[in-house]
Design an enzyme around this catalytic site. Structure first.
Site, PDB file in Angstrom:
ATOM      1  N   ASP A  30       0.851  -1.193   0.000  1.00  0.00           N
ATOM      2  CA  ASP A  30       0.000   0.000   0.000  1.00  0.00           C
ATOM      3  C   ASP A  30       0.888   1.246   0.000  1.00  0.00           C
ATOM      4  OD1 ASP A  30      -3.225   0.507   0.979  1.00  0.00           O
ATOM      5  OD2 ASP A  30      -1.816   2.195   1.094  1.00  0.00           O
ATOM      6  N   ILE A  31       0.494   2.254  -0.755  1.00  0.00           N
ATOM      7  CA  ILE A  31       1.283   3.486  -0.872  1.00  0.00           C
ATOM      8  C   ILE A  31       1.252   4.306   0.425  1.00  0.00           C
ATOM      9  CG2 ILE A  31      -0.497   5.073  -1.730  1.00  0.00           C
ATOM     10  CD1 ILE A  31       1.474   5.813  -4.000  1.00  0.00           C
ATOM     11  N   ASN A  87     -12.786  -3.222   2.531  1.00  0.00           N
ATOM     12  CA  ASN A  87     -13.713  -2.101   2.674  1.00  0.00           C
ATOM     13  C   ASN A  87     -14.696  -2.126   1.514  1.00  0.00           C
ATOM     14  OD1 ASN A  87     -12.526  -0.996   5.016  1.00  0.00           O
ATOM     15  ND2 ASN A  87     -10.939  -0.006   3.777  1.00  0.00           N
ATOM     16  N   VAL A  96     -11.049   2.848  -3.804  1.00  0.00           N
ATOM     17  CA  VAL A  96     -10.695   2.247  -5.097  1.00  0.00           C
ATOM     18  C   VAL A  96     -11.682   1.122  -5.362  1.00  0.00           C
ATOM     19  CG1 VAL A  96      -8.916   1.112  -6.460  1.00  0.00           C
ATOM     20  CG2 VAL A  96      -8.254   2.845  -4.778  1.00  0.00           C
ATOM     21  N   HIS A 100     -10.099  -5.333  -3.111  1.00  0.00           N
ATOM     22  CA  HIS A 100      -8.742  -5.521  -2.615  1.00  0.00           C
ATOM     23  C   HIS A 100      -8.799  -5.890  -1.150  1.00  0.00           C
ATOM     24  CE1 HIS A 100      -9.932  -1.274  -2.466  1.00  0.00           C
ATOM     25  NE2 HIS A 100      -9.285  -1.196  -1.311  1.00  0.00           N
ATOM     26  N   HIS A 102      -6.949  -5.799   2.241  1.00  0.00           N
ATOM     27  CA  HIS A 102      -5.859  -5.168   2.995  1.00  0.00           C
ATOM     28  C   HIS A 102      -5.306  -6.212   3.962  1.00  0.00           C
ATOM     29  CE1 HIS A 102      -6.865  -0.758   2.286  1.00  0.00           C
ATOM     30  NE2 HIS A 102      -8.049  -1.285   2.023  1.00  0.00           N
TER      31      HIS A 102
HETATM   32  P1  5GP Z   1      -9.743   1.490   0.229  1.00  0.00           P
HETATM   33  O1  5GP Z   1      -9.858   2.792   0.980  1.00  0.00           O
HETATM   34  O2  5GP Z   1     -10.427   1.556  -1.113  1.00  0.00           O
HETATM   35  O3  5GP Z   1     -10.148   0.280   1.026  1.00  0.00           O
HETATM   36  O4  5GP Z   1      -8.194   1.274  -0.005  1.00  0.00           O
HETATM   37  C1  5GP Z   1      -7.500   1.820  -1.066  1.00  0.00           C
HETATM   38  C2  5GP Z   1      -6.034   1.730  -0.696  1.00  0.00           C
HETATM   39  O5  5GP Z   1      -5.277   1.952  -1.869  1.00  0.00           O
HETATM   40  C3  5GP Z   1      -5.602   2.759   0.345  1.00  0.00           C
HETATM   41  O6  5GP Z   1      -5.066   2.105   1.479  1.00  0.00           O
HETATM   42  C4  5GP Z   1      -4.555   3.582  -0.399  1.00  0.00           C
HETATM   43  O7  5GP Z   1      -3.480   3.969   0.416  1.00  0.00           O
HETATM   44  C5  5GP Z   1      -4.126   2.652  -1.507  1.00  0.00           C
HETATM   45  N1  5GP Z   1      -3.668   3.337  -2.717  1.00  0.00           N
HETATM   46  C6  5GP Z   1      -4.287   4.397  -3.320  1.00  0.00           C
HETATM   47  N2  5GP Z   1      -3.610   4.753  -4.427  1.00  0.00           N
HETATM   48  C7  5GP Z   1      -2.555   3.878  -4.520  1.00  0.00           C
HETATM   49  C8  5GP Z   1      -1.477   3.745  -5.467  1.00  0.00           C
HETATM   50  O8  5GP Z   1      -1.364   4.470  -6.452  1.00  0.00           O
HETATM   51  N3  5GP Z   1      -0.570   2.754  -5.216  1.00  0.00           N
HETATM   52  C9  5GP Z   1      -0.676   1.913  -4.141  1.00  0.00           C
HETATM   53  N4  5GP Z   1       0.269   0.980  -3.998  1.00  0.00           N
HETATM   54  N5  5GP Z   1      -1.679   2.027  -3.237  1.00  0.00           N
HETATM   55  C10 5GP Z   1      -2.605   2.989  -3.428  1.00  0.00           C
END
Ligand code: 5GP
Ligand code: ZN
Length: 114
Positions: A30-31, A87, A96, A100, A102
């Site tokens: 994760d970034i 999520n 996103v 996915h 986590h």
């Molecule tokens: P969500 O909030 O949808 O459950 O998680 C999306 C995750 O994607 C977040 O933890 C966020 O930090 C990660 N993320 C968003 N953009 C990028 C990216 O460009 N690269 C990577 N590796 N992770 C990302």
């Protein structure tokens, strides 16, 4: 899906720190990590949210979960413990829309989450 961030990572249009790949699954760091380990494990096939799953997806969802446990083991956090989270939609903070998992660990995690 052309405008999906994680499809772009899968297709190597956007760079990521990849930790595992096979024909069906990609895992990358994760970034914005929320712990010493924070890996996202995704199916290569685009599925927007858990709400779109069908019985055809049972195999891939099982693979995502088993892969997360394998990565946790490789990183030496399986005995101490780790958390996996999907999520889904607004109230869970999904940002996103490509499912996915986590995998978060390497520290003591509070419960319940915020
Ligand atoms: P969500 O909030 O949808 O459950 O998680 C999306 C995750 O994607 C977040 O933890 C966020 O930090 C990660 N993320 C968003 N953009 C990028 C990216 O460009 N690269 C990577 N590796 N992770 C990302
Ligand atoms: Zn996608």
């Amino acid at each position: 899906m052309s405008d999906c961030l994680f499809c772009k990572i899968i297709n190597r249009e956007i760079a990521a720190s990849i930790v595992y790949e096979d024909d069906r699954v990609l895992a990358f760091n994760d970034i914005n990590p929320q712990g010493p380990t924070h890996v996202l494990v995704v199916p290569k096939r685009h599925i927007a949210t858990l709400n779109e799953l069908t019985s055809d997806d049972d195999q891939i969802v099982g693979e995502l979960i088993r892969r997360s446990a394998a990565i946790a083991k490789e990183r030496g956090i399986s005995e101490g413990g780790f958390r996996v989270v999907f999520n889904t939609n607004r109230d869970a903070g999904q940002t996103v829309f490509h499912i996915h998992l986590h995998l978060i660990g390497g520290r003591s995690l509070g419960w319940p989450p915020g």
